[in-house]
Design an enzyme around this catalytic site. Sequence first.
Site, short mmCIF file in Angstrom:
data_model
loop_
_atom_site.label_atom_id
_atom_site.label_comp_id
_atom_site.label_asym_id
_atom_site.label_seq_id
_atom_site.Cartn_x
_atom_site.Cartn_y
_atom_site.Cartn_z
N GLU A 1 0.82 -1.22 0.00
CA GLU A 1 0.00 0.00 0.00
C GLU A 1 0.85 1.27 0.00
OE1 GLU A 1 -3.38 2.02 2.90
OE2 GLU A 1 -3.00 -0.14 3.00
N ASP A 2 2.00 1.24 0.69
CA ASP A 2 2.75 2.48 0.94
C ASP A 2 4.14 2.53 0.32
OD1 ASP A 2 0.60 3.34 2.46
OD2 ASP A 2 1.45 2.66 4.35
#
Length: 480
Positions: A77-78
């Site tokens: 996600e990051d």
Amino acid sequence: MNLETIDNLMHLVRFYPIEDQMLIKKAYDLANRSHEGQFRQSGAAYITHPVAVACIVAGIQADKESICAALLHDTVEDTTLTLEDIAAEFGKEVANLVDGVTKMSKANFSSKEARVFANTRKIITSISKDVRIMIIRLADRLHNMRTLEFKSDFKQKEISLETMEIFVPVAYCLGVYRIKSELEDLSLKYLKPDSYQLIKEQKMQIVQDSNRCLEQMLRMISNILHDNAIPFDIKLRTKNIYGIYKRLEEGLKLTDIHDVLCLKISLQEVYQCYLALGLIHGEFHPVNEDFKDYICSPKPNMYQGLHTTLFGLDEKLVQAQIRTFKMDKIASFGLTAYWQLERAEAGVKMQEDLQNKYPFFGSLMEINSVFGDNQQFVDHVKSELFADRVYVYTTRGDVIELPKGATAIDFAYYVHTDVGNSMVGAFVNDQPVPCHYVLQNKDRVRIVTDTLASGPRQDWLNVAITTRARRRIKEFQRSA
């Protein structure tokens, strides 16, 4: 600020096989490189968060795949890391766990609200694929709640409310009481700070005032069990702050809450639990109406134990909870106790028992199959599974859990579709009641059926509240 480190994590897994420890360290190294240069709002390096989540998961003796996934849970996600990268390094199982925890991309939604509902659905239904995904999610939310002071007031309340509406009920359904209780208290701290602080101080005062009583009772019960050659362990437990708050909100006074103080007594065998109960009642008179036998009739989340409230010393009321050592592990850790009890077979056993022994799972899958719209799905889960419940008995003494407001019709279809379709009446506590009777806690229910009955009536749809009952009624009417 207490930050978990890789040293803390490796200490927790020091008894794991060397190859498992090496894989966990490898996952940490990859997560550390991937999150390099990223920081939390507290100012701490971002890697401290996945390490803390991994420590929570390792603290319940999870398998190496779950710990690796906890370390890598935010990378897709990051960071630039992909699921394919993770699968290549750690295998598809770890990649699937990370995928289950990863939020859906903003690019796939036209609004923030639509994304929230979709992600909430993904969170809740993840247990059907692999319950370990939800356990990592719970650990992730627990650490975020522990560090919530660095968020704005608005975000603190928003996150706390979501925690109470989604994560606390899921933790309860899985029987993960330790995580559930801490999530409740942390949420109350931000949603009702004044109430939280007041109850915290009152609880501390009660414990302080009861020290003499508790020490004497501990000593006397220990002597009783020792004299009767019953191996045991006994500990003090105090009710969590939110649990006290909830009872006060129901209109009780603090002095009316009999389980603020609790003695947890663990024994080897089930028969010893009943033997110990008799011996303890011989020394301390019980409050008869407060006795509960959850060994004979476990809670729907598989919790078991004997609960008895005792007239203790110094005019104090103290609850005693008596159970086996195995029951005690499940009481604290729920399904996650399988990692301690089942070892190598834990993952498979957890998933099998979730599907076969935990009633909420079937209801959840029913709701998931009926509602394609994410918002409708979330709304029905909240109202049917996560709202207030009633607990009623079958004629065999089995406990059935239904949403508050459920009727005898809902009960009938919960038992079996054929029972609902052939229902002509019901008896509750040996008294005849109409089919639309609204069930109350501790009702004993018997459904009257007739194989020649014409089937469910159209107006039943106006009173049945569970998705299962309403779906079965509609299916019957379409086929009639």
